[in-house]
Every structure is written in C-alpha cells, then in structure tokens.
Write a protein that holds these residues in place. Structure first.
Motif, PDB file in Angstrom:
ATOM      1  N   LEU A  62       1.048  -1.280   0.008  1.00 47.41           N
ATOM      2  CA  LEU A  62      -0.116  -0.144   0.004  1.00 47.41           C
ATOM      3  C   LEU A  62       1.061   1.198   0.031  1.00 47.41           C
ATOM      4  CD1 LEU A  62      -2.692   1.468   0.325  1.00 47.41           C
ATOM      5  CD2 LEU A  62      -2.512   1.048   2.650  1.00 47.41           C
ATOM      6  N   ALA A  63       1.932   1.206   0.787  1.00 44.77           N
ATOM      7  CA  ALA A  63       2.621   2.431   1.003  1.00 44.77           C
ATOM      8  C   ALA A  63       3.379   2.855  -0.620  1.00 44.77           C
ATOM      9  CB  ALA A  63       3.905   2.191   1.813  1.00 44.77           C
ATOM     10  N   LYS A  64       3.836   1.799  -1.255  1.00 45.47           N
ATOM     11  CA  LYS A  64       4.320   1.795  -2.572  1.00 45.47           C
ATOM     12  C   LYS A  64       3.294   2.445  -3.514  1.00 45.47           C
ATOM     13  CE  LYS A  64       7.431  -2.079  -2.474  1.00 45.47           C
ATOM     14  NZ  LYS A  64       7.915  -3.422  -2.974  1.00 45.47           N
ATOM     15  N   ARG A  65       2.202   1.873  -3.470  1.00 43.85           N
ATOM     16  CA  ARG A  65       1.115   2.351  -4.400  1.00 43.85           C
ATOM     17  C   ARG A  65       0.477   3.542  -3.776  1.00 43.85           C
ATOM     18  NH1 ARG A  65       1.994  -2.795  -4.790  1.00 43.85           N
ATOM     19  NH2 ARG A  65       1.498  -3.863  -6.674  1.00 43.85           N
ATOM     20  N   ARG A  66       0.070   3.723  -2.763  1.00 42.02           N
ATOM     21  CA  ARG A  66      -0.764   4.806  -2.409  1.00 42.02           C
ATOM     22  C   ARG A  66      -0.232   5.431  -0.789  1.00 42.02           C
ATOM     23  NH1 ARG A  66      -5.718   5.182  -5.429  1.00 42.02           N
ATOM     24  NH2 ARG A  66      -5.738   7.068  -4.366  1.00 42.02           N
ATOM     25  N   PRO A  67       0.608   6.318  -1.002  1.00 47.60           N
ATOM     26  CA  PRO A  67       1.545   6.704   0.296  1.00 47.60           C
ATOM     27  C   PRO A  67       0.406   7.311   1.095  1.00 47.60           C
ATOM     28  CG  PRO A  67       2.677   7.682  -1.702  1.00 47.60           C
ATOM     29  CD  PRO A  67       1.633   6.691  -2.168  1.00 47.60           C
ATOM     30  N   GLU A  68      -0.407   8.335   0.379  1.00 48.19           N
ATOM     31  CA  GLU A  68      -0.972   9.124   1.428  1.00 48.19           C
ATOM     32  C   GLU A  68      -2.156   8.200   2.236  1.00 48.19           C
ATOM     33  OE1 GLU A  68      -0.808   9.651  -1.976  1.00 48.19           O
ATOM     34  OE2 GLU A  68       0.652  11.043  -2.031  1.00 48.19           O
ATOM     35  N   ASP A 100     -12.099   7.288   2.507  1.00 46.68           N
ATOM     36  CA  ASP A 100     -10.596   7.204   2.098  1.00 46.68           C
ATOM     37  C   ASP A 100     -10.104   5.867   2.766  1.00 46.68           C
ATOM     38  OD1 ASP A 100     -10.467   9.071   0.198  1.00 46.68           O
ATOM     39  OD2 ASP A 100      -9.219  10.296   1.185  1.00 46.68           O
ATOM     40  N   ILE A 101     -10.322   5.891   4.089  1.00 47.47           N
ATOM     41  CA  ILE A 101      -9.983   4.775   5.172  1.00 47.47           C
ATOM     42  C   ILE A 101     -10.829   3.320   4.671  1.00 47.47           C
ATOM     43  CG2 ILE A 101      -9.906   3.823   7.511  1.00 47.47           C
ATOM     44  CD1 ILE A 101      -9.098   6.561   8.319  1.00 47.47           C
ATOM     45  N   GLN A 102     -11.997   3.616   4.402  1.00 50.60           N
ATOM     46  CA  GLN A 102     -12.646   2.441   4.000  1.00 50.60           C
ATOM     47  C   GLN A 102     -12.308   1.923   2.740  1.00 50.60           C
ATOM     48  OE1 GLN A 102     -16.964   3.888   4.045  1.00 50.60           O
ATOM     49  NE2 GLN A 102     -16.980   2.946   6.166  1.00 50.60           N
ATOM     50  N   LEU A 103     -11.895   2.603   1.697  1.00 51.81           N
ATOM     51  CA  LEU A 103     -11.427   2.254   0.545  1.00 51.81           C
ATOM     52  C   LEU A 103     -10.046   1.463   0.644  1.00 51.81           C
ATOM     53  CD1 LEU A 103     -12.251   5.207  -1.984  1.00 51.81           C
ATOM     54  CD2 LEU A 103     -13.136   2.756  -1.940  1.00 51.81           C
ATOM     55  N   VAL A 104      -9.160   1.896   1.527  1.00 57.21           N
ATOM     56  CA  VAL A 104      -7.931   1.412   1.722  1.00 57.21           C
ATOM     57  C   VAL A 104      -8.161   0.140   2.391  1.00 57.21           C
ATOM     58  CG1 VAL A 104      -5.479   2.068   2.997  1.00 57.21           C
ATOM     59  CG2 VAL A 104      -6.761   3.749   1.662  1.00 57.21           C
ATOM     60  N   GLU A 105      -8.951   0.132   3.419  1.00 55.72           N
ATOM     61  CA  GLU A 105      -9.299  -1.194   4.219  1.00 55.72           C
ATOM     62  C   GLU A 105      -9.791  -2.151   3.293  1.00 55.72           C
ATOM     63  OE1 GLU A 105     -10.865   0.595   8.553  1.00 55.72           O
ATOM     64  OE2 GLU A 105     -12.341   0.113   7.080  1.00 55.72           O
ATOM     65  N   GLY A 106     -10.289  -1.935   2.096  1.00 62.92           N
ATOM     66  CA  GLY A 106     -10.709  -2.973   1.108  1.00 62.92           C
ATOM     67  C   GLY A 106      -9.679  -3.219   0.310  1.00 62.92           C
ATOM     68  N   PHE A 107      -8.580  -2.599  -0.027  1.00 61.34           N
ATOM     69  CA  PHE A 107      -7.309  -2.909  -0.656  1.00 61.34           C
ATOM     70  C   PHE A 107      -6.706  -3.950   0.452  1.00 61.34           C
ATOM     71  CE2 PHE A 107      -2.736  -2.548  -0.661  1.00 61.34           C
ATOM     72  CZ  PHE A 107      -2.714  -2.699  -2.189  1.00 61.34           C
ATOM     73  N   LEU A 108      -6.470  -3.572   1.727  1.00 58.96           N
ATOM     74  CA  LEU A 108      -5.795  -4.587   2.335  1.00 58.96           C
ATOM     75  C   LEU A 108      -6.682  -5.989   2.367  1.00 58.96           C
ATOM     76  CD1 LEU A 108      -4.840  -2.343   5.318  1.00 58.96           C
ATOM     77  CD2 LEU A 108      -3.389  -3.265   3.643  1.00 58.96           C
ATOM     78  N   ASP A 109      -8.045  -5.699   2.379  1.00 58.69           N
ATOM     79  CA  ASP A 109      -8.602  -7.082   2.329  1.00 58.69           C
ATOM     80  C   ASP A 109      -8.399  -8.007   1.077  1.00 58.69           C
ATOM     81  OD1 ASP A 109     -10.537  -9.156   3.270  1.00 58.69           O
ATOM     82  OD2 ASP A 109     -12.168  -8.011   2.465  1.00 58.69           O
ATOM     83  N   GLY A 110      -8.499  -7.156   0.174  1.00 59.57           N
ATOM     84  CA  GLY A 110      -8.022  -7.916  -1.434  1.00 59.57           C
ATOM     85  C   GLY A 110      -6.615  -8.603  -1.252  1.00 59.57           C
ATOM     86  N   CYS A 111      -5.941  -7.616  -0.783  1.00 61.60           N
ATOM     87  CA  CYS A 111      -4.163  -8.139  -0.594  1.00 61.60           C
ATOM     88  C   CYS A 111      -4.319  -9.384  -0.003  1.00 61.60           C
ATOM     89  CB  CYS A 111      -3.496  -6.959  -0.035  1.00 61.60           C
ATOM     90  SG  CYS A 111      -1.674  -7.293  -0.231  1.00 61.60           S
ATOM     91  N   LEU A 112      -4.859  -9.273   1.047  1.00 61.61           N
ATOM     92  CA  LEU A 112      -4.868 -10.580   2.086  1.00 61.61           C
ATOM     93  C   LEU A 112      -5.613 -11.822   1.419  1.00 61.61           C
ATOM     94  CD1 LEU A 112      -5.666  -9.010   5.724  1.00 61.61           C
ATOM     95  CD2 LEU A 112      -3.432 -10.414   4.743  1.00 61.61           C
ATOM     96  N   SER A 113      -6.733 -11.584   0.586  1.00 61.90           N
ATOM     97  CA  SER A 113      -7.289 -12.522  -0.315  1.00 61.90           C
ATOM     98  C   SER A 113      -6.724 -12.960  -1.318  1.00 61.90           C
ATOM     99  CB  SER A 113      -8.658 -11.929  -0.643  1.00 61.90           C
ATOM    100  OG  SER A 113      -9.624 -11.645   0.324  1.00 61.90           O
TER     101      SER A 113
END
Length: 126
Positions: A62-68, A100-113
C-alpha cells in the motif's frame, strides 16, 4: 472469507505500536506530530507476530502504491488518532477521510485474499 478489517487493523495497530513487534512506523507520522497522544502504559489488543508480519507486507504494498492513504491508516490504527482530528489536520472533510480509510481497508482485504493468507485471528474476529 469475509473479514472484519477495522477490527483486524485495530489489532495490527496494537501489534505494530508495541515495542516487541520489530517494525517501526515512527517516521511515517511526522505530519501528525502534534496529534500523537503521549505514550501510555495501557495494553491494546494485538495480533500474533505471524499475522502482524502478513499485514505489514500488505501495508508495504500500500505504501508503494498509495502513500497518502497508507499514512491515514498508520495515523488512525497505529497511533490511534481519531478520524476527526486527521481531517482537521489535513484540512479535509471528515466524511472524505472516512471514505478513504474504508477504500484502503478494502485494498488490504483484497491483498490478503489474493495471497490466500489465513490469519491466526480470523477465528476470533468473525
């Protein structure tokens, strides 16, 4: 598998903030320096080292793709800064920060999946 990502991140935040985790997020929160609460002796819920390292790997992606957005998660979940204070500090609408936080939580969920990672805490937070 449906995960409760906010609860998972709360536990990851407790793990990452502990001295024994071996990860350091102190340099990330420089923009939130005035908002950081003083160190407390309180105990936060935490995850296992295995879970923490798996989530940390996704956080690195996430830090590489979306640091903010990465900084939002670090400020909120690791340092415990309320979303309202983050919004005020960034001069943004609180609703936008929440989205924004909900969207990023979705990224993490997808990453783990995608990694097909089974976390130790999956059983306890269903």
């Amino acid at each position: 598998m449906k995960r409760n990502i906010p609860l998972l991140m709360e536990r990851f935040g407790g793990w990452a903030a502990s001295d024994s985790s071996g990860v350091d997020y102190s340099h990330i929160a420089a923009g939130f320096k005035g908002l950081l609460p003083p160190s407390k002796g309180s105990h936060r819920l935490s995850c296992s080292d295995s879970d923490g390292l798996n989530i940390d790997g996704c956080m690195c992606q996430l830090a590489k793709r979306r640091p903010e957005e990465h900084q939002l998660l670090v400020a909120h979940y690791i340092y415990g800064i309320p979303k309202r204070q983050i919004a005020k500090r960034l001069k943004r609408n609180e609703k936008c920060i929440r989205v924004d936080i909900q969207l990023v939580e979705g990224f993490l969920d997808g990453c783990l999946s995608m990694l097909e990672v089974e976390l130790d805490m999956d059983i306890s937070i269903k």
